[in-house]
Design a protein around this motif. Structure first.
Motif, mmCIF file in Angstrom:
data_model
loop_
_atom_site.group_PDB
_atom_site.id
_atom_site.type_symbol
_atom_site.label_atom_id
_atom_site.label_comp_id
_atom_site.label_asym_id
_atom_site.label_seq_id
_atom_site.Cartn_x
_atom_site.Cartn_y
_atom_site.Cartn_z
ATOM 1 N N VAL A 1 -15.202 62.810 34.183
ATOM 2 C CA VAL A 1 -16.350 61.924 34.369
ATOM 3 C C VAL A 1 -16.826 61.381 33.028
ATOM 4 O O VAL A 1 -17.136 60.189 32.883
ATOM 5 N N ALA A 2 -16.890 62.248 32.019
ATOM 6 C CA ALA A 2 -17.329 61.807 30.691
ATOM 7 C C ALA A 2 -16.392 60.755 30.127
ATOM 8 O O ALA A 2 -16.846 59.738 29.561
ATOM 9 N N MET A 3 -15.090 60.967 30.269
ATOM 10 C CA MET A 3 -14.136 59.975 29.786
ATOM 11 C C MET A 3 -14.289 58.666 30.545
ATOM 12 O O MET A 3 -14.252 57.574 29.947
ATOM 13 N N ALA A 4 -14.490 58.747 31.865
ATOM 14 C CA ALA A 4 -14.674 57.531 32.671
ATOM 15 C C ALA A 4 -15.913 56.759 32.214
ATOM 16 O O ALA A 4 -15.895 55.532 32.088
ATOM 17 N N ILE A 5 -16.988 57.485 31.971
ATOM 18 C CA ILE A 5 -18.209 56.825 31.480
ATOM 19 C C ILE A 5 -17.947 56.162 30.134
ATOM 20 O O ILE A 5 -18.340 55.009 29.893
ATOM 21 N N GLY A 6 -17.247 56.871 29.246
ATOM 22 C CA GLY A 6 -16.979 56.332 27.919
ATOM 23 C C GLY A 6 -16.147 55.069 27.940
ATOM 24 O O GLY A 6 -16.491 54.075 27.282
ATOM 25 N N GLY B 1 -19.387 73.876 25.114
ATOM 26 C CA GLY B 1 -20.617 73.258 25.595
ATOM 27 C C GLY B 1 -20.531 71.759 25.804
ATOM 28 O O GLY B 1 -19.454 71.150 25.797
ATOM 29 N N ALA B 2 -21.716 71.155 25.959
ATOM 30 C CA ALA B 2 -21.814 69.743 26.294
ATOM 31 C C ALA B 2 -21.272 68.831 25.210
ATOM 32 O O ALA B 2 -20.906 67.684 25.477
ATOM 33 N N VAL B 3 -21.204 69.313 23.968
ATOM 34 C CA VAL B 3 -20.755 68.470 22.872
ATOM 35 C C VAL B 3 -19.331 67.973 23.094
ATOM 36 O O VAL B 3 -18.984 66.853 22.684
ATOM 37 N N ILE B 4 -18.490 68.760 23.778
ATOM 38 C CA ILE B 4 -17.114 68.342 24.031
ATOM 39 C C ILE B 4 -17.078 67.156 24.984
ATOM 40 O O ILE B 4 -16.263 66.236 24.844
ATOM 41 N N LEU B 5 -17.961 67.151 25.971
ATOM 42 C CA LEU B 5 -18.006 66.032 26.915
ATOM 43 C C LEU B 5 -18.422 64.744 26.215
ATOM 44 O O LEU B 5 -17.872 63.669 26.477
ATOM 45 N N VAL B 6 -19.395 64.848 25.310
ATOM 46 C CA VAL B 6 -19.826 63.663 24.564
ATOM 47 C C VAL B 6 -18.717 63.206 23.615
ATOM 48 O O VAL B 6 -18.514 61.996 23.417
ATOM 49 N N PHE B 7 -17.990 64.144 23.038
ATOM 50 C CA PHE B 7 -16.857 63.797 22.184
ATOM 51 C C PHE B 7 -15.825 63.011 22.996
ATOM 52 O O PHE B 7 -15.306 61.978 22.532
ATOM 53 N N ALA B 8 -15.540 63.468 24.212
ATOM 54 C CA ALA B 8 -14.580 62.769 25.067
ATOM 55 C C ALA B 8 -15.082 61.373 25.432
ATOM 56 O O ALA B 8 -14.325 60.395 25.389
ATOM 57 N N ALA B 9 -16.361 61.275 25.780
ATOM 58 C CA ALA B 9 -16.918 59.974 26.137
ATOM 59 C C ALA B 9 -16.883 59.021 24.945
ATOM 60 O O ALA B 9 -16.569 57.831 25.085
ATOM 61 N N LEU C 1 -25.031 54.069 9.456
ATOM 62 C CA LEU C 1 -23.898 54.993 9.401
ATOM 63 C C LEU C 1 -22.803 54.542 10.362
ATOM 64 O O LEU C 1 -23.062 53.977 11.416
ATOM 65 N N GLY C 2 -21.562 54.832 9.982
ATOM 66 C CA GLY C 2 -20.438 54.268 10.715
ATOM 67 C C GLY C 2 -20.152 54.895 12.063
ATOM 68 O O GLY C 2 -19.549 54.261 12.926
ATOM 69 N N HIS C 3 -20.558 56.135 12.268
ATOM 70 C CA HIS C 3 -20.227 56.837 13.521
ATOM 71 C C HIS C 3 -21.476 57.528 14.069
ATOM 72 O O HIS C 3 -21.595 58.765 13.996
ATOM 73 N N PRO C 4 -22.425 56.769 14.608
ATOM 74 C CA PRO C 4 -23.698 57.358 15.056
ATOM 75 C C PRO C 4 -23.542 58.411 16.144
ATOM 76 O O PRO C 4 -24.381 59.301 16.263
ATOM 77 N N LEU C 5 -22.470 58.331 16.937
ATOM 78 C CA LEU C 5 -22.285 59.355 17.973
ATOM 79 C C LEU C 5 -22.002 60.724 17.367
ATOM 80 O O LEU C 5 -22.232 61.747 18.008
ATOM 81 N N TRP C 6 -21.530 60.752 16.135
ATOM 82 C CA TRP C 6 -21.352 62.044 15.473
ATOM 83 C C TRP C 6 -22.709 62.677 15.185
ATOM 84 O O TRP C 6 -22.847 63.900 15.219
ATOM 85 N N ALA C 7 -23.698 61.845 14.870
ATOM 86 C CA ALA C 7 -25.048 62.376 14.697
ATOM 87 C C ALA C 7 -25.572 62.929 16.011
ATOM 88 O O ALA C 7 -26.202 63.993 16.058
#
Length: 492
Positions: A96-101, A138-146, A357-363
């Motif tokens: 689901v996270a990848m699909a959203i991303g 945890g949830a951080v992996i899902l956000v990484f995938a997205a 910053l170049g990669h705000p999702l990392w923040a």
């Protein structure tokens, strides 16, 4: 009065995050056992999908599949009947996270709005994982995938391949983690019993304080694990009958440990040395790859010394997996944790955007990782560990990325760092982050060019994430959360 109390509590929390003792404690090493099993599973799953993707000429999609294979890192030490369901939930979440991303990337959604959506995803994932008691990255992996999906997809033609790739990785990760059930179906339960016995043995002659309560809790958890692993007896299945026979022996060992624990409540029961020595022998046998000590209460004599058989929960059926989760979904503390995680994640991403910053999702991921702690003290500890680990890991990544490695050397490094991360995660999160940082950067760069400057950007983004995450945690801290206070204040 309540406002003043909260203000003081928040001030104390902020002071805790800056205290030298807090920073020193963040680098302490914890004891950990059975660390190789999960690391091997994760390594096998990642190796399979990365090699397959490389041979198929799809290096970027191989990285997506490797993200899906991280499903095998969740649910460490759970009995296999429960683990399969937990990883199924995580796997669906990854897809689901990848699909959203990829949909966000294909439709050209602005980064500021992507941050909001992925922050809400993180909060929801945190709430679900808490309800089902799913441990792991945890949830951080899902956000990484997205985030990876969003960066990959630039049109609707790019939507399907990453979803398929991560789904393949999820399936491979699930089977890699579940495969040992064929040979050692009671392995997680044997470990749980060994840990429960070790907790009793560690008491020695000290029967006071929280250690005794912790030992009793460890025995209850082990009992639950054995019951879940055994499942329902199927008389027409020889495997089921053998499984129940071995489970009965594990229950006898727990009876023994409970009886020994009960000795501490009997005045004048004398030395517990003999019972503890025998329990130590049982623990050593349980930690072997195969085999369960065959004992009975008559051999140890612990129950008779205690005067009566200790209360046993052998006949207690653990709460049904889905029913227990439904109750947890109504937890206010879990909802509070999910909400502040989403807020911290969104604020961190927006600040990173504002700073250019170049990669705000990392923040965003930095804040999420910090707020995966169980309380404010662990949030601060994880923030320190993640920041320091990213600095050191980024230095390693700068060297590796400057070498312009090809696909296959990169694959070898990704697998190596993943295995190292799993070996170190229970010892110290700083060491884990040192391994995860170059692994994530190399994985992100599979099939594309990612320069050394990306490592420096990760440090800056992480700094934003952990600082804002800590501030949000301090401002939203519960008055009941007192783990960060000195021991005497905590007891008061």
């Amino acid at each position: 009065m309540t406002s003043n109390a909260r203000f003081r509590h928040t001030g104390t929390a902020l002071a805790h995050s800056l205290a030298p003792a807090t920073w020193r404690g963040a680098f302490s090493m914890r004891p950990a056992d059975a660390i190789f099993t999960t690391a091997i599973k994760v390594g096998i799953a990642a190796t399979l999908v990365l090699i397959a993707g490389g041979l198929a000429g799809q290096p970027q999609l191989a990285g997506m599949a490797a993200l899906g294979a991280l499903t095998s890192a969740f649910g460490r030490y759970q009995p296999y009947r429960r683990l399969g369901r937990m990883m199924g939930i995580v796997g669906v979440g990854m897809i689901v996270a990848m699909a959203i991303g990829v949909l966000l990337g294909a439709t050209g959604v602005p980064m500021a709005l992507q941050i909001v959506i992925l922050s809400l995803l993180a909060g929801l994932a945190s709430h679900v994982f808490t309800a089902f008691r799913i441990s792991g990255p945890g949830a951080v992996i899902l956000v990484f995938a997205a985030g990876a999906g969003s960066g990959y997809a630039h049109s609707f033609a790019d939507v399907a391949p990453p979803i398929i790739a991560v789904a393949i990785g999820v399936v491979v990760g699930w089977f890699a983690a579940m495969a040992p059930v064929v040979w050692v179906p009671l392995a997680p339960s044997r470990l749980a019993v060994a840990r429960g016995i070790a907790a009793v043995v560690s008491l020695g002659t000290d029967d006071a304080g929280p250690r005794r309560a912790a030992a009793a809790a460890a025995l209850r958890s082990a009992r639950d694990s054995v019951t879940v692993s055994a499942g329902s007896l199927r008389e027409n299945s020889s495997r089921s009958r053998r499984l129940h026979q071995d489970a009965d022996h594990l229950h006898l060992l727990l009876d023994d440990a409970e009886a020994t624990l009960a000795l501490f409540d009997v005045p004048g029961s004398g030395s517990h040395a003999d019972a503890l020595t025998l329990l130590t022998q049982h623990e050593l046998e349980l930690r072997k790859v195969r085999g369960i000590p065959k004992v009975s209460l008559r051999q140890t004599g612990a129950a008779s010394t205690a005067g009566e058989n200790p209360p046993s929960s052998r006949g207690t059926t653990p709460p049904a997996f889905w029913a227990a989760a439904r109750c947890e979904f109504a937890s206010r503390s879990s909802f509070h944790q999910a909400l502040r995680m989403a807020i911290a994640a969104a604020l961190s991403g927006w600040v990173a955007v504002a700073l250019g910053l170049g990669h705000p999702l990392w923040a965003t991921m930095g804040a999420i990782a910090a707020l995966q702690g169980l309380n404010y003290a662990s949030t601060v500890q994880r923030s320190i560990q993640r920041l320091v680990g990213n600095v050191v890991g980024a230095a390693v990544a700068v060297v590796l990325l400057s070498l312009s490695l090809g696909f296959w050397p990169s694959v070898a490094l990704v697998v190596l760092f993943q295995v190292l991360a799993e070996l170190l995660v229970l010892k110290n999160y700083t060491l884990t982050t040192i391994a995860v940082t170059p692994m994530a950067l190399i994985m992100t760069g599979l099939g594309t060019h990612l320069g050394p400057d990306a490592a420096l950007s990760r440090v800056a983004d992480t700094l934003v994430g952990v600082v804002i995450g800590t501030l949000v945690a301090a401002l939203s801290i519960s008055l009941a959360d007192r783990h960060h206070l000195p021991k005497e204040s905590h007891e008061a």
